[in-house]
Design a protein around this motif. Structure first.
Motif, PDB file in Angstrom:
ATOM      1  N   TYR A 131      16.059  16.102  -9.644  1.00  0.00           N
ATOM      2  CA  TYR A 131      14.704  15.832 -10.119  1.00  0.00           C
ATOM      3  C   TYR A 131      13.704  16.764  -9.443  1.00  0.00           C
ATOM      4  O   TYR A 131      12.715  17.190 -10.052  1.00  0.00           O
TER       5      TYR A 131
ATOM      6  N   ARG B  91      11.852  20.725  -0.839  1.00  0.00           N
ATOM      7  CA  ARG B  91      11.535  19.631   0.089  1.00  0.00           C
ATOM      8  C   ARG B  91      10.039  19.349   0.231  1.00  0.00           C
ATOM      9  O   ARG B  91       9.669  18.421   0.955  1.00  0.00           O
TER      10      ARG B  91
ATOM     11  N   ALA C 115      10.775  12.368 -13.368  1.00  0.00           N
ATOM     12  CA  ALA C 115      11.842  11.368 -13.356  1.00  0.00           C
ATOM     13  C   ALA C 115      11.516  10.159 -14.226  1.00  0.00           C
ATOM     14  O   ALA C 115      12.390   9.357 -14.540  1.00  0.00           O
TER      15      ALA C 115
ATOM     16  N   ARG D 247      15.897  12.269 -17.715  1.00  0.00           N
ATOM     17  CA  ARG D 247      16.970  11.464 -17.108  1.00  0.00           C
ATOM     18  C   ARG D 247      18.262  11.603 -17.915  1.00  0.00           C
ATOM     19  O   ARG D 247      19.343  11.784 -17.356  1.00  0.00           O
TER      20      ARG D 247
ATOM     21  N   GLN E  50      25.731  14.287 -13.111  1.00  0.00           N
ATOM     22  CA  GLN E  50      25.988  13.334 -12.026  1.00  0.00           C
ATOM     23  C   GLN E  50      27.332  12.622 -12.210  1.00  0.00           C
ATOM     24  O   GLN E  50      28.107  12.474 -11.263  1.00  0.00           O
TER      25      GLN E  50
ATOM     26  N   ASP F 207       8.383   4.933  -9.103  1.00  0.00           N
ATOM     27  CA  ASP F 207       9.836   4.798  -9.244  1.00  0.00           C
ATOM     28  C   ASP F 207      10.247   3.369  -9.631  1.00  0.00           C
ATOM     29  O   ASP F 207      11.204   3.166 -10.375  1.00  0.00           O
TER      30      ASP F 207
HETATM   31  O1  C5P Z   1      15.306  11.228  -3.171  1.00  0.00           O
HETATM   32  P1  C5P Z   1      14.164  12.175  -3.371  1.00  0.00           P
HETATM   33  O2  C5P Z   1      12.945  11.818  -2.596  1.00  0.00           O
HETATM   34  O3  C5P Z   1      14.563  13.604  -3.171  1.00  0.00           O
HETATM   35  O4  C5P Z   1      13.801  12.038  -4.930  1.00  0.00           O
HETATM   36  C1  C5P Z   1      12.664  12.656  -5.501  1.00  0.00           C
HETATM   37  C2  C5P Z   1      12.249  11.851  -6.729  1.00  0.00           C
HETATM   38  O5  C5P Z   1      13.262  11.985  -7.745  1.00  0.00           O
HETATM   39  C3  C5P Z   1      12.114  10.350  -6.525  1.00  0.00           C
HETATM   40  O6  C5P Z   1      10.821   9.952  -6.119  1.00  0.00           O
HETATM   41  C4  C5P Z   1      12.468   9.765  -7.888  1.00  0.00           C
HETATM   42  O7  C5P Z   1      11.331   9.685  -8.712  1.00  0.00           O
HETATM   43  C5  C5P Z   1      13.397  10.780  -8.480  1.00  0.00           C
HETATM   44  N1  C5P Z   1      14.791  10.339  -8.494  1.00  0.00           N
HETATM   45  C6  C5P Z   1      15.212   9.500  -9.516  1.00  0.00           C
HETATM   46  N2  C5P Z   1      16.517   9.138  -9.606  1.00  0.00           N
HETATM   47  C7  C5P Z   1      17.416   9.575  -8.721  1.00  0.00           C
HETATM   48  C8  C5P Z   1      17.015  10.407  -7.647  1.00  0.00           C
HETATM   49  C9  C5P Z   1      15.676  10.760  -7.548  1.00  0.00           C
HETATM   50  O8  C5P Z   1      14.391   9.078 -10.323  1.00  0.00           O
HETATM   51  N3  C5P Z   1      18.693   9.222  -8.859  1.00  0.00           N
END
Ligand code: C5P
Length: 201
Positions: free
Chosen positions: A37, A68, A80, A86, A93, A162
């Protein structure tokens, strides 16, 4: 048959640290699905179309250096929320989970949507204040100037987006085991996760 560990939870709860430690301990492959994402978010910040970027994503894109940053994290959580994004990332995945003898995937919807049949599901969480504190310290050592209040507001905004999106919202799977890391050291949290997985192998 591969052995799949799904690790979900909000930002900065310790999923990444636990996932890497678990993968090293059991000799499993690890996929940080947030990077998918983030890679799409970074391309959209550069002017791309979200769904096309998600469709065109390759493993090499996950190595980009800027993924990052706080700006990319917010862009990631915005893309996302798009069902088309998605959907475009599901096969990558699931293919990863199937392709390894043992696989650890960490994210938001691994136990609920991507790998509902995972052998072990963990939901790793911590209070927003503890998570913001960790992110703040991380960013400070990386030289970023955001205040603690700003980091806390970012964490809460991302949590809200989220958890409240219609498609694959962040929530524990019905059969997930929750690990709250608010009052645990890294070593304690890792030991707890390893204990749960070892009991299921
Ligand atoms: O885990 P991380 O902070 O790197 O994820 C960034 C963003 O990606 C999250 O805030 C979320 O919105 C999205 N994400 C998601 N589904 C996942 C992993 C991440 O929606 N499996």
């Amino acid at each position: 048959m591969s052995f799949v560990v799904a690790i979900d939870g909000p930002a900065a709860a310790g999923k990444g640290t636990i996932s890497r430690a678990v993968a090293a301990h059991f000799g499993f492959e690890h996929l940080d699905t947030g990077l998918l994402y983030r890679a799409v978010g970074a391309r959209v910040l550069a002017g791309g179309d979200p769904v096309e970027c998600a469709r065109g994503l390759s493993a090499a894109d996950l190595e980009a250096e800027n993924l990052r940053s706080a700006e990319v994290a917010q862009a990631a959580s915005r893309v996302a929320a798009l069902a088309g994004v998605r959907a475009a990332l599901v096969d990558f995945q699931r293919g990863f989970a199937r392709g390894a003898k043992g696989a650890v995937l960490d994210g938001r919807d691994i136990g609920t949507v991507i790998c509902p049949g995972a052998d072990v599901k963990l939901f790793v969480t911590a209070s927003p204040e503890v998570r913001a504190c960790r992110r703040f310290e991380e960013q400070k050592s990386a030289g970023s100037g955001d205040s603690y209040d700003r980091v806390l507001a970012d964490v809460k905004a991302r949590d809200a987006r989220d958890m409240n999106r219609a498609d694959a919202p962040l929530k524990p799977a019905a059969d997930a085991i929750t690990i709250d890391t608010s009052d645990l050291s890294v070593a304690q949290a890792v030991a707890r996760a390893i204990g749960v997985i070892a009991a299921r192998r």
